[in-house]
Design an enzyme around this catalytic site. Structure first.
Site, PDB file in Angstrom:
ATOM      1  N   LYS A  63       0.828  -1.215   0.000  1.00 59.87           N
ATOM      2  CA  LYS A  63       0.000   0.000   0.000  1.00 59.87           C
ATOM      3  C   LYS A  63       0.857   1.257   0.000  1.00 59.87           C
ATOM      4  O   LYS A  63       0.590   2.201  -0.737  1.00 59.87           O
ATOM      5  CB  LYS A  63      -0.891   0.050   1.258  1.00 59.87           C
ATOM      6  CG  LYS A  63      -1.858  -1.092   1.415  1.00 59.87           C
ATOM      7  CD  LYS A  63      -2.771  -0.871   2.616  1.00 59.87           C
ATOM      8  CE  LYS A  63      -2.064  -0.851   3.954  1.00 59.87           C
ATOM      9  NZ  LYS A  63      -1.584  -2.161   4.415  1.00 59.87           N
ATOM     10  N   ARG A 105      -9.256   1.151   8.859  1.00 65.35           N
ATOM     11  CA  ARG A 105      -8.878  -0.239   9.087  1.00 65.35           C
ATOM     12  C   ARG A 105      -9.982  -0.993   9.799  1.00 65.35           C
ATOM     13  O   ARG A 105      -9.839  -2.187  10.052  1.00 65.35           O
ATOM     14  CB  ARG A 105      -7.635  -0.267   9.965  1.00 65.35           C
ATOM     15  CG  ARG A 105      -6.339  -0.559   9.245  1.00 65.35           C
ATOM     16  CD  ARG A 105      -5.261  -0.572  10.305  1.00 65.35           C
ATOM     17  NE  ARG A 105      -4.076  -1.260   9.930  1.00 65.35           N
ATOM     18  CZ  ARG A 105      -3.030  -0.729   9.336  1.00 65.35           C
ATOM     19  NH1 ARG A 105      -3.057   0.535   8.969  1.00 65.35           N
ATOM     20  NH2 ARG A 105      -1.959  -1.445   9.109  1.00 65.35           N
ATOM     21  N   ARG A 121      11.381  -6.327   4.890  1.00 67.55           N
ATOM     22  CA  ARG A 121      11.094  -4.889   4.953  1.00 67.55           C
ATOM     23  C   ARG A 121      12.118  -4.158   5.822  1.00 67.55           C
ATOM     24  O   ARG A 121      12.502  -4.628   6.877  1.00 67.55           O
ATOM     25  CB  ARG A 121       9.687  -4.660   5.510  1.00 67.55           C
ATOM     26  CG  ARG A 121       9.336  -3.182   5.545  1.00 67.55           C
ATOM     27  CD  ARG A 121       7.896  -2.951   5.303  1.00 67.55           C
ATOM     28  NE  ARG A 121       7.106  -3.156   6.502  1.00 67.55           N
ATOM     29  CZ  ARG A 121       5.805  -2.849   6.568  1.00 67.55           C
ATOM     30  NH1 ARG A 121       5.182  -2.365   5.516  1.00 67.55           N
ATOM     31  NH2 ARG A 121       5.137  -3.064   7.661  1.00 67.55           N
ATOM     32  N   ARG A 162      11.378  -2.762  11.597  1.00 66.61           N
ATOM     33  CA  ARG A 162      10.333  -2.346  12.536  1.00 66.61           C
ATOM     34  C   ARG A 162      10.039  -3.464  13.529  1.00 66.61           C
ATOM     35  O   ARG A 162       9.965  -4.618  13.140  1.00 66.61           O
ATOM     36  CB  ARG A 162       9.058  -2.037  11.755  1.00 66.61           C
ATOM     37  CG  ARG A 162       8.789  -0.567  11.613  1.00 66.61           C
ATOM     38  CD  ARG A 162       7.724  -0.293  10.615  1.00 66.61           C
ATOM     39  NE  ARG A 162       6.445  -0.927  10.919  1.00 66.61           N
ATOM     40  CZ  ARG A 162       5.371  -0.810  10.143  1.00 66.61           C
ATOM     41  NH1 ARG A 162       5.434  -0.093   9.037  1.00 66.61           N
ATOM     42  NH2 ARG A 162       4.254  -1.393  10.471  1.00 66.61           N
ATOM     43  N   ARG A 206      -0.851  -9.491  13.094  1.00 61.31           N
ATOM     44  CA  ARG A 206      -1.358  -8.379  12.278  1.00 61.31           C
ATOM     45  C   ARG A 206      -2.207  -8.904  11.128  1.00 61.31           C
ATOM     46  O   ARG A 206      -3.191  -8.272  10.734  1.00 61.31           O
ATOM     47  CB  ARG A 206      -0.190  -7.551  11.745  1.00 61.31           C
ATOM     48  CG  ARG A 206       0.479  -6.742  12.849  1.00 61.31           C
ATOM     49  CD  ARG A 206       1.824  -6.225  12.427  1.00 61.31           C
ATOM     50  NE  ARG A 206       1.738  -5.176  11.423  1.00 61.31           N
ATOM     51  CZ  ARG A 206       2.763  -4.795  10.670  1.00 61.31           C
ATOM     52  NH1 ARG A 206       3.927  -5.389  10.788  1.00 61.31           N
ATOM     53  NH2 ARG A 206       2.614  -3.830   9.800  1.00 61.31           N
TER      54      ARG A 206
END
Ligand code: ADP
Ligand code: ZN
Length: 218
Positions: free
Chosen positions: A16, A91, A126, A159, A170
């Site tokens: 996204k 969300r 990531r 992260r 998640r």
């Protein structure tokens, strides 16, 4: 120029943020990312940041009233007058209803579809810049030297909520709380599903096509 009010939906790590940045640049409208705003608040030890920290670290959602408050303030700013992109908001169904209640008429929702096993694999690669919020991926979107941020030079990091066990939580949160938004916006006739592709540019081509189709209907 038509007033594009776009939402990107999709699992964490579906891409996204990457698509938002590309679309923002192309149409000259801002990207508003609640994830970036929340991480910024945590870094700056603001009251909101302190309230949000424990939730984000476990992979849970920050309470609706907190994010609805920050989005309301952000959308009232001048740069949102000619359109905007929401990345990571709404969300939950109550968050989407809050947009309706603010009188914000979303005219395009792009849901980037990526299978769960792919998500877990992607998240492990990531890398983020803790200073400016830029996001990279070791394979799909590496920074130029692979170590520091292209935009500000800060050393990239992983992260906390990208740890594999947190990613699974998640994903569960995404399926339970966020995915119902596809039905919510499907009923409004503004939803496009885009299959996430191996190459970023291929996903971008599909995304831009979906947006152009939506713009034609505004
Ligand atoms: P992702 O990379 O998974 O799309 P984000 O950077 O958008 O994640 O968000 C990171 C975390 O920030 C979320 O796991 C959640 O704790 C919090 N967060 C971001 N946006 C929202 C939102 N709209 N509602 C509740 N919590 C949010
Ligand atoms: Zn940076």
């Amino acid at each position: 120029m038509k007033n594009l009010k776009l939402i990107f939906l999709g699992a964490p790590g579906a891409g996204k943020g990457t698509q938002s940045d590309i679309v923002a640049e192309k149409y000259g409208i801002p990207t508003i990312s609640t994830g970036v705003m929340i991480r910024e608040a945590i870094k700056n030890n603001t009251e909101m940041g302190l309230a949000a920290k424990a939730y984000t670290e476990k992979g849970a959602l920050v309470p609706d009233e907190v994010v609805i408050g920050i989005i309301g303030e952000r959308l009232a700013k001048d740069d949102c007058k000619n359109g905007f992109i929401l990345d990571g908001f709404p969300r939950t169904v109550p968050q989407a209803e809050a947009l309706d209640n603010m009188g914000v008429k979303i005219n395009c929702v792009v849901s980037i579809e990526v299978a769960d096993d792919k998500i877990v694999e992607r998240m492990s690669g990531r890398r983020v810049c803790a200073k400016c919020g830029a996001s990279y991926h070791v394979a799909y979107k590496p920074s130029q030297d692979g170590v520091t941020c292209d935009k500000c030079g800060e050393t990239l990091s992983i992260r906390k909520d990208d740890a594999p066990e947190v990613v699974l939580d998640r994903l569960t949160v995404y399926h339970n709380q966020t995915e119902p938004l596809k039905e919510f916006y499907g009923k409004k006739g503004v939803l496009s599903l885009v299959e996430g592709q191996e190459e970023v540019q291929d996903t971008t081509a599909l995304t831009l096509k979906a947006i152009e189709d939506a713009i034609a209907k505004i």
